[in-house]
Scaffold this motif. Structure first.
Motif, PDB file in Angstrom:
ATOM      1  N   VAL A  98      48.925 -53.242  -1.836  1.00  0.00           N
ATOM      2  CA  VAL A  98      49.601 -54.522  -1.573  1.00  0.00           C
ATOM      3  C   VAL A  98      50.939 -54.654  -2.301  1.00  0.00           C
ATOM      4  CG1 VAL A  98      47.424 -55.711  -1.122  1.00  0.00           C
ATOM      5  CG2 VAL A  98      48.404 -55.767  -3.429  1.00  0.00           C
ATOM      6  N   THR A  99      51.238 -53.743  -3.212  1.00  0.00           N
ATOM      7  CA  THR A  99      52.513 -53.825  -3.935  1.00  0.00           C
ATOM      8  C   THR A  99      53.480 -52.708  -3.550  1.00  0.00           C
ATOM      9  OG1 THR A  99      51.596 -52.552  -5.803  1.00  0.00           O
ATOM     10  CG2 THR A  99      51.445 -54.952  -5.921  1.00  0.00           C
ATOM     11  N   ASN A 100      53.201 -52.030  -2.430  1.00  0.00           N
ATOM     12  CA  ASN A 100      54.060 -50.905  -2.051  1.00  0.00           C
ATOM     13  C   ASN A 100      55.291 -51.348  -1.267  1.00  0.00           C
ATOM     14  OD1 ASN A 100      52.843 -51.623   0.341  1.00  0.00           O
ATOM     15  ND2 ASN A 100      52.509 -49.526   1.042  1.00  0.00           N
ATOM     16  N   ARG A 101      55.386 -52.640  -0.926  1.00  0.00           N
ATOM     17  CA  ARG A 101      56.523 -53.156  -0.174  1.00  0.00           C
ATOM     18  C   ARG A 101      57.259 -54.224  -0.973  1.00  0.00           C
ATOM     19  NH1 ARG A 101      54.667 -55.790   5.181  1.00  0.00           N
ATOM     20  NH2 ARG A 101      56.828 -56.559   4.951  1.00  0.00           N
ATOM     21  N   GLY A 102      58.562 -54.339  -0.695  1.00  0.00           N
ATOM     22  CA  GLY A 102      59.328 -55.446  -1.243  1.00  0.00           C
ATOM     23  C   GLY A 102      60.129 -55.098  -2.475  1.00  0.00           C
ATOM     24  N   ALA A 103      61.347 -55.608  -2.522  1.00  0.00           N
ATOM     25  CA  ALA A 103      62.220 -55.433  -3.688  1.00  0.00           C
ATOM     26  C   ALA A 103      63.316 -56.477  -3.613  1.00  0.00           C
ATOM     27  CB  ALA A 103      62.811 -54.023  -3.718  1.00  0.00           C
ATOM     28  N   GLY A 104      63.907 -56.770  -4.754  1.00  0.00           N
ATOM     29  CA  GLY A 104      64.999 -57.735  -4.776  1.00  0.00           C
ATOM     30  C   GLY A 104      66.235 -57.187  -4.078  1.00  0.00           C
ATOM     31  N   GLU A 105      67.003 -58.104  -3.503  1.00  0.00           N
ATOM     32  CA  GLU A 105      68.230 -57.731  -2.804  1.00  0.00           C
ATOM     33  C   GLU A 105      69.436 -58.020  -3.694  1.00  0.00           C
ATOM     34  OE1 GLU A 105      68.336 -59.845   0.849  1.00  0.00           O
ATOM     35  OE2 GLU A 105      66.463 -58.976   1.605  1.00  0.00           O
ATOM     36  N   ALA A 106      70.271 -57.009  -3.876  1.00  0.00           N
ATOM     37  CA  ALA A 106      71.475 -57.194  -4.681  1.00  0.00           C
ATOM     38  C   ALA A 106      72.429 -58.151  -3.976  1.00  0.00           C
ATOM     39  CB  ALA A 106      72.147 -55.845  -4.917  1.00  0.00           C
ATOM     40  N   VAL A 107      73.085 -59.005  -4.757  1.00  0.00           N
ATOM     41  CA  VAL A 107      74.051 -59.968  -4.226  1.00  0.00           C
ATOM     42  C   VAL A 107      75.431 -59.585  -4.722  1.00  0.00           C
ATOM     43  CG1 VAL A 107      74.668 -62.409  -4.051  1.00  0.00           C
ATOM     44  CG2 VAL A 107      72.268 -61.754  -4.305  1.00  0.00           C
ATOM     45  N   SER A 108      76.390 -59.621  -3.840  1.00  0.00           N
ATOM     46  CA  SER A 108      77.757 -59.221  -4.193  1.00  0.00           C
ATOM     47  C   SER A 108      78.292 -60.053  -5.354  1.00  0.00           C
ATOM     48  CB  SER A 108      78.663 -59.392  -2.970  1.00  0.00           C
ATOM     49  OG  SER A 108      79.996 -59.059  -3.281  1.00  0.00           O
ATOM     50  N   ASP A 109      78.841 -59.372  -6.354  1.00  0.00           N
ATOM     51  CA  ASP A 109      79.461 -60.006  -7.527  1.00  0.00           C
ATOM     52  C   ASP A 109      78.471 -60.839  -8.337  1.00  0.00           C
ATOM     53  OD1 ASP A 109      81.979 -58.944  -6.826  1.00  0.00           O
ATOM     54  OD2 ASP A 109      82.382 -60.657  -5.506  1.00  0.00           O
ATOM     55  N   ARG A 110      77.197 -60.503  -8.288  1.00  0.00           N
ATOM     56  CA  ARG A 110      76.176 -61.216  -9.053  1.00  0.00           C
ATOM     57  C   ARG A 110      75.394 -60.217  -9.909  1.00  0.00           C
ATOM     58  NH1 ARG A 110      78.789 -64.659  -6.810  1.00  0.00           N
ATOM     59  NH2 ARG A 110      78.039 -66.625  -5.887  1.00  0.00           N
ATOM     60  N   GLY A 111      75.007 -60.664 -11.101  1.00  0.00           N
ATOM     61  CA  GLY A 111      74.201 -59.795 -11.957  1.00  0.00           C
ATOM     62  C   GLY A 111      72.730 -59.855 -11.613  1.00  0.00           C
ATOM     63  N   TYR A 112      72.338 -60.880 -10.865  1.00  0.00           N
ATOM     64  CA  TYR A 112      70.939 -61.061 -10.501  1.00  0.00           C
ATOM     65  C   TYR A 112      70.686 -60.649  -9.050  1.00  0.00           C
ATOM     66  CZ  TYR A 112      73.115 -65.379  -8.773  1.00  0.00           C
ATOM     67  OH  TYR A 112      73.944 -66.282  -8.163  1.00  0.00           O
TER      68      TYR A 112
END
Length: 273
Positions: A98-112
């Protein structure tokens, strides 16, 4: 017949487990009866108490079964250990699936990074989208004041953009970047008409923040994914240890049966002498 090494080893291991179960059980009772306890702590108390009781009962069965050579107690102990091995194995496999999918998406000019609920497994999505579950999770987040750090910071917009926010801070404590709201402080934004199609833009509120946003649910799921993977790795190590203990317990069980058979045969032979 003298005690064999396996019996002594099982006795020592279960004596240690018994001692460990007492603070675990006490911690669970304390969490459930704290006068100022949060909803999270009260919710956590039930599984902690269950774990403490399980370890207490199983360790006593193993301790007396090995040291007093009570075969039926060792049988109960081995049965419980086998069930624990099966449960740990199934949970570990499930956690990785159940944890093999998904990740945060980088945002342009953002550290988060920002997080989308649809990127994660359907099972996790359904858990957080359930109204009853989410009300409990949201209460936990609000009680724990996860956004307080951002509230207390006096950062400029440039400093905020370079901040390394946690998934929950990114998803629950600020509006999505696509909303293009005007920054005032970490948790204070001036809403403006936006062409963004993100429904979270309408859910943002400076008082309630984004606790009802899909991005907040995604941040919780991202955190769960990270924590579950850590737990799964710990479970693998613990599983290897439990299997070794179970093998030693099987030897102790076999020793008990042999000792009982030997004593029974000796007494019977003595009766005929």
């Amino acid at each position: 017949m003298a005690f064999r090494l396996s019996n002594n080893l099982i006795g020592i291991l279960n004596a240690i487990t018994f001692l460990l179960s007492i603070p675990i059980l006490a911690a669970g009772i304390w969490l459930g009866h704290r006068a100022d306890g949060t909803e999270c702590e009260r919710y956590l108390s039930a599984p902690v108490i269950a774990l403490g009781v399980f370890l207490l009962v199983v360790s006593l069965a193993g301790l007396f079964g090995a040291c007093c050579r009570v075969t039926w107690l060792l049988w109960v102990y081995l049965l419980a250990m086998f069930a624990l091995i099966v449960v740990l194995f199934c949970f570990t496999v499930f956690a990785f699936v159940v944890t093999n999918r998904g990740a945060g998406e980088a945002v342009s000019d953002r550290g988060y990074k920002e997080y989308k609920l649809g990127d994660y497994s359907n099972w996790l999505q359904k858990r957080v989208e359930n109204t009853k579950n989410w009300n409990r999770i949201r209460s936990c987040l609000q009680d724990s004041k996860v956004c307080k750090k951002l509230q207390d910071k006096q950062e400029t917009f440039t400093q905020f953009m370079s901040s390394d926010l946690s998934p929950i801070e990114s998803g629950c404590c600020k509006p999505p970047t696509s909303c293009n709201f005007t920054y005032v402080s970490g948790t204070n934004w001036t809403t403006i008409p936006t062409s963004s199609t993100d429904p979270d833009c309408n859910n943002w509120n400076n008082n309630n923040l984004c606790y009802d946003c899909q991005s907040c649910k995604a941040g919780v799921v991202a955190t769960l994914k990270k924590d579950w993977k850590r737990v799964a790795i710990v479970c693998i190590v613990f599983l290897v240890f439990i299997i070794i203990v179970y093998s030693v317990g099987c030897c102790a069980f076999r020793n008990n049966r042999r000792d009982n058979a030997y004593q029974g045969g000796w007494k019977q032979g003595g009766g005929y002498a």
